[in-house]
Design an enzyme around this catalytic site. Structure first.
Site, short mmCIF file in Angstrom:
data_model
loop_
_atom_site.label_atom_id
_atom_site.label_comp_id
_atom_site.label_asym_id
_atom_site.label_seq_id
_atom_site.Cartn_x
_atom_site.Cartn_y
_atom_site.Cartn_z
N HIS A 42 0.85 -1.18 0.00
CA HIS A 42 0.00 0.00 0.00
C HIS A 42 0.88 1.23 0.00
O HIS A 42 1.89 1.29 0.70
CB HIS A 42 -0.89 0.03 1.25
N ASP A 62 -15.45 1.57 7.52
CA ASP A 62 -14.43 2.52 7.10
C ASP A 62 -15.01 3.49 6.08
O ASP A 62 -14.73 4.69 6.12
CB ASP A 62 -13.24 1.78 6.49
N ARG A 81 -15.46 11.73 8.41
CA ARG A 81 -14.22 12.46 8.68
C ARG A 81 -14.02 13.57 7.66
O ARG A 81 -13.56 14.68 7.99
CB ARG A 81 -13.02 11.52 8.66
N SER A 109 -7.76 3.17 8.98
CA SER A 109 -8.51 3.11 7.73
C SER A 109 -7.75 2.28 6.69
O SER A 109 -8.31 1.39 6.05
CB SER A 109 -8.74 4.54 7.22
N LYS A 126 -8.77 -1.99 5.55
CA LYS A 126 -9.03 -2.43 4.18
C LYS A 126 -8.02 -3.47 3.73
O LYS A 126 -8.37 -4.46 3.09
CB LYS A 126 -9.02 -1.22 3.24
#
Lengths: 460, 460
Positions: free
Chosen positions: A85, A164, A171, A186, A190
């Protein structure tokens, strides 16, 4: 909610107390189920933003989001599944070449990605620049393709971490986005839902990154690796530079074309996109090592270099494009993804100083959004052809009037080359060369701070 | 809201910035109008709670709430209109005797009060213990009665500070009640809407008060006086003790009866409710002075003492009860407001030590709510007869089995005398006597810290 006293939780977090993990889990669950209203959750998010959350709280919050939806089980697919990621940057097409590259080294890569928002691009938008490419595979097709060719890249489904999704939307409108524990939870909720065994994180720091300062980026890396540890998933974070755009292409079609070319040129490793390959190979070394395909990170990197050089990585990418319905002709003709340039940005008089010293990635990202390559709002469409290819990068010599960049777009009237030109700075000497990988974090700590000598040598 | 970037305001307050007064005003206005949703305002309230608001921000927030509704103009009523607000305590019936008393000294008192919630009582509930007494007069009747008899006591109308009502309801469910700037703004927006020229505040500190510590109570007093100054209204705050219940009666009927008796007995000033009269006369001295009816606070106090002694204050209270539709027979027979005791609380063996040392006002307040005298939730009804009369107060001698208190209630089965008994502490010696007024604050500062000698002498 007979057992959940929301106001008591809110006042406790407000006053800086550490919350019980079960209470956090109950709060997130109740919010996802609609039993706690937005206004109470908004107050919680603001209190959590200002007061922070420790590792135990973050893990509980992550776990609640993770188990708010489907958690994929890929244990029937052979091998150690590893994903990567990135916290996002300008010109960051790393996933597009990295995922097939690691799969080419024998490590399965199941990747679920997002769309671009703001000045940074999103992997899904880049993949969809390939005509026909489908990112909405169902869970069964996802699992099957991973088993068949070792790599699959799709978008987040509604079943994954719905909490999320709901919390992120809240948010976004309550000024509680830029919180390290909330961001880390978050991301990890995922990624952990994908069914992975290990994870590599590319945490970017600099002007074009979400985290402008290295200090903030380090804190985010620590939060991410901490959550990975709490979940028993080996997690490594590389801290990488994001001051100038990564590589030369910015925008969906141009970046996908660059990713294909990076795996396809006669000598991809010795080309003009050193920074992109440096980051990609460093991440690949980590992933191949975590996936059990190499005895060390350095060995993993060597295998990855070989997989690029012999065209095997390019072949896996081609298989993936074909399997996901994409037009495979782009693998041999990547220029078709952006067409001919609609404008050229020329070096201004300031370039008489002799060198490009900086290209402000944040400004380039914003210019690309204005050009149609990205989204200012979630609902916006993107122009897959729109973007830039930088002909000059920091450290390269330049003279006034010389081309700095090509501009691509479906509508030539949006080119606005002046805006891109303004992102360039010039000087009399080239800036000192510096490596792209600033530091490395795993469960044993930061490489740069490690006194044990047990860490892997710098990949850069 | 084209000009209001709510997320930018939220992130600024979140990060501790001082907000522009116009931005605060626009936010409160938009929230009241329904253009800003609850969840954004909840995030704002939490950020404002944790980060605080300075005097300019508080004044802007107060002004926005004040002008969200009707601001009464009483300039056609002769005299300097002065009101008093108490932050609330147990047994605090001061307003009931103070308002007619100050009016009896020639200073008009227009008072808009609230209902009780939690362990503290509310002036409206106490007034309504008088059969027929109406607290819902319209604005014209309010103005006329003030002009006619110099005093009027009503409830908050829907037209007064509607933003405060909406914001208070949101604070109640988002853990953002106990914030000094938010409390101060809420109090002052309602008081300033009454059409007053000056204000005296009774800021209570101690176990039975909203602010348990003197430090917190001082901060609240400073916030309140600060807002008063910003609005150009002379404001004085007395810091008073609220550890034991004030006076001997707790509960609506019993307290109203005690207030009438305090103005009616043969020698009200030398009686058994020293603490109640001490606080009442200190506040009266300030109000009469601020209202221009006396040359000094001390002089104002002397006039107030005289108005009690000669029965003139009692007479004004009688006129008010009559004007507002109440049964005036209670002025001569206050015991009718609670009837006969349904139980008597007896001193336990622990009383063999000889003296009552403490009566925990907070516990007494909670016991009174359980008895039916107060509200646990806003929607609850109150029993006007329910309450206590304390026969022993801290410092008084006691023996085991001696009566400590009478219990009053419409339903005898709820008496639960053990619960009230548990609020008493006993010891071998009487606690040192201490004054009720701890300190005094006006625009020149705290009396106890003032080096100028310009402050009034202690009223206690």
């Amino acid at each position: 909610m007979p057992d959940l006293d929301v106001v008591r939780l809110l006042t406790a977090k407000r006053d800086g107390a550490r919350l019980d993990p079960d209470a956090i889990a109950a709060l997130v669950r109740a919010y996802t189920d609609g039993d706690v209203p937005d206004y109470q959750m908004a107050a919680f998010l603001m209190a959590a933003f200002i007061r922070g959350m420790d590792e135990t709280e973050s893990a509980a919050y992550t776990r609640a989001m993770l188990y708010s939806g489907e958690v994929l089980d890929l244990s029937d697919v052979e091998g150690t599944k590893v994903d990567k990621h990135s916290t996002g940057g300008v010109g960051d097409k790393v996933s597009l070449l990295l995922a097939p590259l690691v799969a080419a080294c024998g490590v399965p890569v199941p990747m679920i990605s997002g769309r671009g928002l703001g000045h940074t691009g999103g992997t899904l938008d880049k993949l969809e620049a390939i005509p026909g490419f489908r990112t909405d595979l169902g869970v069964e097709a996802y699992r099957q393709q991973l088993a068949d060719i070792g790599v699959v890249m799709i978008g987040q489904t509604a079943e994954i971490a719905p909490a999320d999704k709901k919390l992120y939307a809240l948010r976004d409108v309550t000024g509680t986005v830029e919180s390290i524990p909330l961001i880390a939870a978050s991301i990890m909720s995922k990624k952990l839902a994908e069914g992975i065994d290990a994870l590599v994180l590319d945490v970017k720091a600099g002007r074009g990154a979400f985290m402008k300062s290295t200090t903030e980026a380090r804190r985010l890396a620590e939060a991410l690796v901490g959550i990975g540890q709490e979940f028993g998933k080996p997690t490594v974070a590389l801290l990488t530079r994001m001051d100038a755009p990564l590589g030369r292409a910015v925008g969906n079609g141009p970046e996908t074309a660059e990713a294909i070319r990076a795996l396809h040129s006669v000598d991809p490793l010795g080309g003009e996109i050193d920074d992109l390959m440096e980051v990609t190979l460093a991440l690949a070394g980590e992933m191949v090592h975590l996936g059990g395909g190499a005895t060390s990170v350095q060995h993993g990197r060597q295998l990855a270099e070989a997989a690029v050089r012999d065209g095997f990585a390019w072949g896996v990418m081609r298989e993936m494009v074909e399997a996901q319905g994409g037009d495979v002709s782009v693998m041999d003709d990547p220029d078709a993804l952006h067409g001919a340039p609609v404008a050229t940005v020329e070096a201004p008089d300031a370039a008489s100083a002799g060198f490009v010293t900086e290209i402000d990635a944040f400004e380039v990202g914003l210019a690309a959004v204005a050009l149609g390559a990205g989204r200012a709002k979630k609902e916006d469409d993107v122009d897959p052809k729109a973007g830039y290819v930088l002909l000059k990068k920091p450290g390269e010599a330049v003279a006034p009037g010389e081309p700095l960049a090509h501009v691509y777009a479906s509508h030539a009237d949006q080119a606005n080359p002046e805006r891109l030109a303004a992102a360039f700075s010039f000087g009399e000497s080239a800036p000192a060369a510096s490596g792209m990988v600033l530091d490395r974090l795993d469960a044993a700590g930061w490489r740069s701070r490690s006194a044990s000598g047990a860490g892997e040598p710098a990949a850069a």
